[in-house]
Design an enzyme around this catalytic site. Structure first.
Site, PDB file in Angstrom:
ATOM      1  CG  LEU A  65      -1.824  -1.265   1.316  1.00 45.90           C
ATOM      2  CD1 LEU A  65      -2.427  -1.072   2.512  1.00 45.90           C
ATOM      3  CD2 LEU A  65      -2.575  -1.619   0.014  1.00 45.90           C
ATOM      4  N   PRO A  66       0.230   2.502  -0.174  1.00 49.06           N
ATOM      5  CG  PRO A  66      -1.028   4.235  -1.098  1.00 49.06           C
ATOM      6  CD  PRO A  66      -1.118   2.597  -0.294  1.00 49.06           C
ATOM      7  CE  LYS A 168      11.662   1.865  -1.604  1.00 47.10           C
ATOM      8  NZ  LYS A 168      12.121   1.531  -2.879  1.00 47.10           N
ATOM      9  CE  LYS A 237       5.345   6.141   0.818  1.00 48.06           C
ATOM     10  NZ  LYS A 237       6.084   4.899   0.377  1.00 48.06           N
TER      11      LYS A 237
HETATM   12  N1  NAP Z   1       6.135   1.900  -8.247  1.00 48.13           N
HETATM   13  C1  NAP Z   1       7.385   1.547  -7.776  1.00 48.13           C
HETATM   14  O1  NAP Z   1       8.097   1.554  -8.777  1.00 48.13           O
HETATM   15  C2  NAP Z   1       7.736   1.196  -6.521  1.00 48.13           C
HETATM   16  C3  NAP Z   1       9.055   0.554  -6.421  1.00 48.13           C
HETATM   17  C4  NAP Z   1       9.288   0.389  -5.281  1.00 48.13           C
HETATM   18  C5  NAP Z   1       8.635   0.657  -3.528  1.00 48.13           C
HETATM   19  N2  NAP Z   1       7.350   1.126  -4.227  1.00 48.13           N
HETATM   20  C6  NAP Z   1       6.401   1.305  -2.948  1.00 48.13           C
HETATM   21  O2  NAP Z   1       5.278   0.168  -2.869  1.00 48.13           O
HETATM   22  C7  NAP Z   1       4.013   0.711  -2.370  1.00 48.13           C
HETATM   23  C8  NAP Z   1       3.075   0.796  -3.582  1.00 48.13           C
HETATM   24  O3  NAP Z   1       3.347   1.638  -4.525  1.00 48.13           O
HETATM   25  P1  NAP Z   1       2.703   1.600  -6.016  1.00 48.13           P
HETATM   26  O4  NAP Z   1       3.647   2.232  -7.086  1.00 48.13           O
HETATM   27  O5  NAP Z   1       2.033   0.360  -6.195  1.00 48.13           O
HETATM   28  O6  NAP Z   1       1.546   2.700  -5.678  1.00 48.13           O
HETATM   29  P2  NAP Z   1       0.281   2.937  -6.565  1.00 48.13           P
HETATM   30  O7  NAP Z   1       0.198   2.231  -7.886  1.00 48.13           O
HETATM   31  O8  NAP Z   1      -0.362   4.073  -6.229  1.00 48.13           O
HETATM   32  O9  NAP Z   1      -0.824   1.449  -5.787  1.00 48.13           O
HETATM   33  C9  NAP Z   1      -1.392   1.885  -4.484  1.00 48.13           C
HETATM   34  C10 NAP Z   1      -2.112   0.838  -4.006  1.00 48.13           C
HETATM   35  O10 NAP Z   1      -2.627   0.933  -2.505  1.00 48.13           O
HETATM   36  C11 NAP Z   1      -3.973   0.766  -2.635  1.00 48.13           C
HETATM   37  N3  NAP Z   1      -4.585   1.883  -1.831  1.00 48.13           N
HETATM   38  C12 NAP Z   1      -4.114   3.364  -1.455  1.00 48.13           C
HETATM   39  N4  NAP Z   1      -5.150   3.578  -0.722  1.00 48.13           N
HETATM   40  C13 NAP Z   1      -5.458   2.655   0.298  1.00 48.13           C
HETATM   41  C14 NAP Z   1      -6.288   2.505   1.303  1.00 48.13           C
HETATM   42  N5  NAP Z   1      -6.603   3.565   2.026  1.00 48.13           N
HETATM   43  N6  NAP Z   1      -6.796   1.246   1.673  1.00 48.13           N
HETATM   44  C15 NAP Z   1      -6.494   0.356   1.121  1.00 48.13           C
HETATM   45  N7  NAP Z   1      -5.760   0.295  -0.129  1.00 48.13           N
HETATM   46  C16 NAP Z   1      -5.322   1.315  -0.480  1.00 48.13           C
HETATM   47  C17 NAP Z   1      -4.341   1.208  -3.996  1.00 48.13           C
HETATM   48  O11 NAP Z   1      -5.782   0.880  -4.327  1.00 48.13           O
HETATM   49  P3  NAP Z   1      -6.439   1.194  -5.470  1.00 48.13           P
HETATM   50  O12 NAP Z   1      -6.510   0.450  -6.775  1.00 48.13           O
HETATM   51  O13 NAP Z   1      -8.112   1.270  -5.058  1.00 48.13           O
HETATM   52  O14 NAP Z   1      -6.256   2.911  -5.742  1.00 48.13           O
HETATM   53  C18 NAP Z   1      -3.242   0.395  -4.694  1.00 48.13           C
HETATM   54  O15 NAP Z   1      -3.556  -0.966  -4.829  1.00 48.13           O
HETATM   55  C19 NAP Z   1       4.636   2.173  -2.009  1.00 48.13           C
HETATM   56  O16 NAP Z   1       4.685   2.246  -0.619  1.00 48.13           O
HETATM   57  C20 NAP Z   1       5.709   2.511  -2.793  1.00 48.13           C
HETATM   58  O17 NAP Z   1       6.283   3.645  -2.177  1.00 48.13           O
HETATM   59  C21 NAP Z   1       6.746   1.442  -5.481  1.00 48.13           C
END
Ligand code: NAP
Length: 292
Positions: A65-66, A168, A237
């Protein structure tokens, strides 16, 4: 092994896609249900109607999650449904203090916890080559390895609960500093009339290079393509967590403090949907120059 994956966002979905075959039985849940239904249809797995239903007979629950805030909120809904003896693996880039609180909450119910944020981007998640930085008891990290190995190539126990989050956050602070400093350097050179592609070519053959200059800038800044694989909001964040850590230790850390301020400003200016590398657009605007 029954796995419940909660959070099919940009990185969660490709991570979960590695858990869709034997020996894993995967159940997915996502806040926006359409995404879970589409994923389940594509991979022939089950999309649970609710988060509690998803975790009800899981050996492992994975959250992506975020931030830790959303993990903690969701935990309030699912805590009672996670079977005693199961493990929660939190792949969110979270904050150490909240992860420690979550671990203590779960321990009372005999549910193990590790923080296991990842690095390597969406490409790494698709390829199954992520770096996974773990915080938790040795035996818990060891127990999670078969699950983590499906999407991770380098899996490291960094210390007790919260240590994965801390490493991280510092990695992300370095990423932010690299992006911003490379942007400033290229903006200054552009002002002097040096073409950015020429400048990058030289820097990438010299000691100032970084992953940002070698990969992110050629693709996203010079290419003027910002694929939005990792949101600026999330990097803001992350650097905020790094700042909380140094503040908590009373450390003088001017680079981290400045990175936190600059990325917060860029996030405010460009909004929630901007890609993390788009922060360079703010540098261009302030310098009244285009890096291209
Ligand atoms: N993207 C990258 O390259 C990357 C790399 C390394 C680490 N990360 C980390 O991995 C994590 C996820 O990143 P992401 O890029 O996948 O983010 P994202 O695309 O914004 O997806 C966020 C996910 O969390 C869900 N969500 C948001 N608010 C929520 C809530 N209040 N209750 C339940 N579910 C909720 C969203 O659901 P909905 O579909 O309903 O919005 C979605 O499934 C973060 O901590 C980020 O910093 C990301």
């Amino acid at each position: 092994m029954k796995v419940a994956f909660l959070g099919l966002g940009a990185i969660g979905a490709p991570m979960a896609s590695h858990l869709t075959t034997d020996p894993f039985t995967l159940t997915v849940w996502n806040r926006t249900r359409e995404k879970a239904v589409a994923f389940a249809g594509e991979h022939k797995v089950v999309a649970a109607e609710s988060a509690p239903e998803a975790v009800t007979d899981a050996d492992f629950v994975i959250t992506c999650l975020p931030s830790s805030r959303e993990v903690s909120q969701l935990l309030s809904e699912i805590e009672e449904s996670i079977p005693s003896g199961a493990m929660l693996i939190d792949c969110t880039s979270g904050d150490p203090a909240t992860s420690r609180d979550i671990a203590a909450r779960l321990e009372k119910r005999d549910v193990a916890f590790i923080d296991a944020p990842v690095s390597g981007g969406v490409k790494g998640a698709v390829a199954g080559t992520l770096t996974v930085m773990c915080g938790g008891k040795k035996q818990n990290v060891q127990r999670a390895i078969p699950v983590l190995q499906t999407f991770g190539k380098k899996i490291v126990r960094c210390g007790d609960v919260g240590a994965g989050d801390a490493v991280k956050a510092m990695n992300q602070a370095l990423l932010a500093i690299h992006i911003w400093s490379a942007g400033e350097a290229l903006a200054a050179l552009a002002k002097l009339g040096v073409e950015s592609s020429v400048a990058l070519d030289v820097i990438n053959g010299s000691s100032g290079r970084s992953n940002s200059s070698e990969n992110l800038f050629p693709e996203r800044v010079l290419g003027r393509k910002y694929p939005r694989t990792f949101k600026l909001a999330l990097l803001d964040k992350d650097v905020g967590i790094a700042k909380q850590i140094v503040d908590g230790e009373n450390l003088e850390s001017p680079f981290i403090e400045l990175a936190s301020r600059l990325f917060s400003e860029a996030h405010g200016e460009l909004g929630d949907e901007a890609d993390h590398v788009e922060a360079v657009r703010v540098i261009e605007k302030r310098a009244e120059v285009r890096i291209s």
